[in-house]
Design an enzyme around this catalytic site. Structure first.
Site, PDB file in Angstrom:
ATOM      1  CE  LYS A 148      -3.881  -2.323   2.293  1.00  0.00           C
ATOM      2  NZ  LYS A 148      -4.800  -2.283   3.454  1.00  0.00           N
ATOM      3  CE1 TYR A 167      -9.453  -3.605   0.465  1.00  0.00           C
ATOM      4  CE2 TYR A 167      -8.837  -1.387  -0.190  1.00  0.00           C
ATOM      5  CZ  TYR A 167      -8.518  -2.603   0.399  1.00  0.00           C
ATOM      6  OH  TYR A 167      -7.245  -2.807   0.927  1.00  0.00           O
ATOM      7  CG  ASN A 185      -3.636  -2.415   6.967  1.00  0.00           C
ATOM      8  OD1 ASN A 185      -3.509  -1.880   5.870  1.00  0.00           O
ATOM      9  ND2 ASN A 185      -4.674  -3.168   7.268  1.00  0.00           N
ATOM     10  CG  HIS A 195      -4.943  -6.396  -0.405  1.00  0.00           C
ATOM     11  ND1 HIS A 195      -6.172  -6.529   0.199  1.00  0.00           N
ATOM     12  CD2 HIS A 195      -4.974  -7.224  -1.495  1.00  0.00           C
ATOM     13  CE1 HIS A 195      -6.918  -7.389  -0.496  1.00  0.00           C
ATOM     14  NE2 HIS A 195      -6.210  -7.822  -1.531  1.00  0.00           N
ATOM     15  CD  GLU A 226      -8.580  -9.225  -3.717  1.00  0.00           C
ATOM     16  OE1 GLU A 226      -7.371  -9.485  -3.559  1.00  0.00           O
ATOM     17  OE2 GLU A 226      -9.370  -9.060  -2.775  1.00  0.00           O
TER      18      GLU A 226
HETATM   19  N1  UDP Z   1      -9.678  -0.814   7.298  1.00  0.00           N
HETATM   20  C1  UDP Z   1      -9.719   0.364   8.012  1.00  0.00           C
HETATM   21  N2  UDP Z   1     -10.421   0.380   9.187  1.00  0.00           N
HETATM   22  C2  UDP Z   1     -11.055  -0.709   9.661  1.00  0.00           C
HETATM   23  C3  UDP Z   1     -11.006  -1.895   8.921  1.00  0.00           C
HETATM   24  C4  UDP Z   1     -10.310  -1.911   7.739  1.00  0.00           C
HETATM   25  O1  UDP Z   1      -9.144   1.367   7.606  1.00  0.00           O
HETATM   26  O2  UDP Z   1     -11.678  -0.644  10.753  1.00  0.00           O
HETATM   27  C5  UDP Z   1      -8.913  -0.833   6.020  1.00  0.00           C
HETATM   28  C6  UDP Z   1      -7.553  -1.493   6.189  1.00  0.00           C
HETATM   29  O3  UDP Z   1      -6.627  -0.814   5.326  1.00  0.00           O
HETATM   30  C7  UDP Z   1      -7.817  -2.893   5.681  1.00  0.00           C
HETATM   31  C8  UDP Z   1      -8.775  -2.604   4.542  1.00  0.00           C
HETATM   32  O4  UDP Z   1      -9.617  -1.585   5.051  1.00  0.00           O
HETATM   33  O5  UDP Z   1      -6.637  -3.540   5.271  1.00  0.00           O
HETATM   34  C9  UDP Z   1      -9.600  -3.771   4.084  1.00  0.00           C
HETATM   35  O6  UDP Z   1     -10.266  -4.317   5.175  1.00  0.00           O
HETATM   36  P1  UDP Z   1     -10.420  -5.893   5.364  1.00  0.00           P
HETATM   37  O7  UDP Z   1     -11.426  -6.119   6.454  1.00  0.00           O
HETATM   38  O8  UDP Z   1     -10.687  -6.530   4.065  1.00  0.00           O
HETATM   39  O9  UDP Z   1      -8.994  -6.312   5.957  1.00  0.00           O
HETATM   40  P2  UDP Z   1      -7.758  -7.059   5.274  1.00  0.00           P
HETATM   41  O10 UDP Z   1      -8.321  -8.113   4.348  1.00  0.00           O
HETATM   42  O11 UDP Z   1      -6.947  -6.036   4.539  1.00  0.00           O
HETATM   43  O12 UDP Z   1      -6.997  -7.653   6.414  1.00  0.00           O
HETATM   44 MG    MG Z   2      -9.799  -8.003   2.864  1.00  0.00          MG
END
Ligand code: UDP
Ligand code: MG
Length: 202
Positions: free
Chosen positions: A61, A101, A164, A167, A178
């Site tokens: 990211k 997303y 974080n 991805h 994806e």
């Molecule tokens: N995210 C965020 N706040 C939250 C949850 C998710 O900003 O409370 C963002 C974070 O960058 C995350 C992305 O949204 O990686 C996608 O969320 P997902 O639940 O799919 O998590 P991931 O698969 O990335 O672990």
């Molecule tokens: Mg995810």
């Protein structure tokens, strides 16, 4: 790689051209197949097995790119034994991101997520290998870095869910969707890695 090996062998042959015996003994450690420019038998046809060919999408990211973490993240996947089959750097559009997303569009954090993900370039990769989707998720760690274990990418390189670093697709079906979204078919390379027989019984 094979070309490079052939050049090295040719050079050795030239250097020792006056002494057939020395050349023979020098080259005896190399397999005949390699000397003849063929791939070792163990490297052939291995990628035709479906579980070995599982693919996943990994994105460094914008914060990961800004913090020069691209190399370290790639290294973790290479080191684990996965094979890189696609790689590019781009500035992601809001349109692509909203498709990526699509399940999160109604979440309260979605606007800030879009702002974050479009704030700078990202590095997108496709990694291939046995159980790569599940293993990548373990390597990447919990979505919230505060809960991510040390040793995971998020656990080692980040502190807050809003930044974080990386991805990784969360299921083989999700990965397929994806990958098609981010890559054109011709951008993915089908190549045989000779390490593959050292990382998996095929
Ligand atoms: N995210 C965020 N706040 C939250 C949850 C998710 O900003 O409370 C963002 C974070 O960058 C995350 C992305 O949204 O990686 C996608 O969320 P997902 O639940 O799919 O998590 P991931 O698969 O990335 O672990
Ligand atoms: Mg995810």
């Amino acid at each position: 790689m094979v070309m490079l090996q052939r050049c090295v062998f040719k050079r050795i042959q030239q250097l020792y051209s006056g002494n057939q015996a020395s050349t023979k003994s020098l080259l005896s450690g190399f397999s005949t197949a390699l000397l003849q420019g063929h791939r070792p038998a163990a490297c052939r046809n291995i990628s035709s097995l479906p579980d070995v060919k599982e693919k996943t999408l990994v994105v460094v990211k914008p914060d990961g790119v800004q913090r020069s973490l691209v190399g370290q993240i790639i290294q973790r996947f290479e080191q684990r034994g996965f094979k890189l089959v696609g790689l590019k750097m781009l500035q992601v559009s809001e349109d692509l991101l909203s498709q990526h997303y699509c399940q999160l569009r109604t979440k309260p954090f979605y606007p800030t997520l879009v702002h974050y993900m479009t704030s700078g370039p990202v590095v997108v990769m496709v990694w291939e290998g046995y159980k790569v989707v599940e293993t990548s998720r373990m390597m990447v760690g919990h979505t919230n870095p505060a809960e991510a274990q040390a040793g995971t990418v998020r656990g080692d390189f980040s502190i807050h869910v809003s930044r974080n670093v990386v991805h990784a697709s969360d299921s083989p079906e999700g990965a397929q969707r994806e990958i098609q979204l981010w890559f054109e078919g011709k951008e993915l390379l089908n190549w045989d890695s000779c390490y593959q027989t050292s990382t998996c019984e095929v």
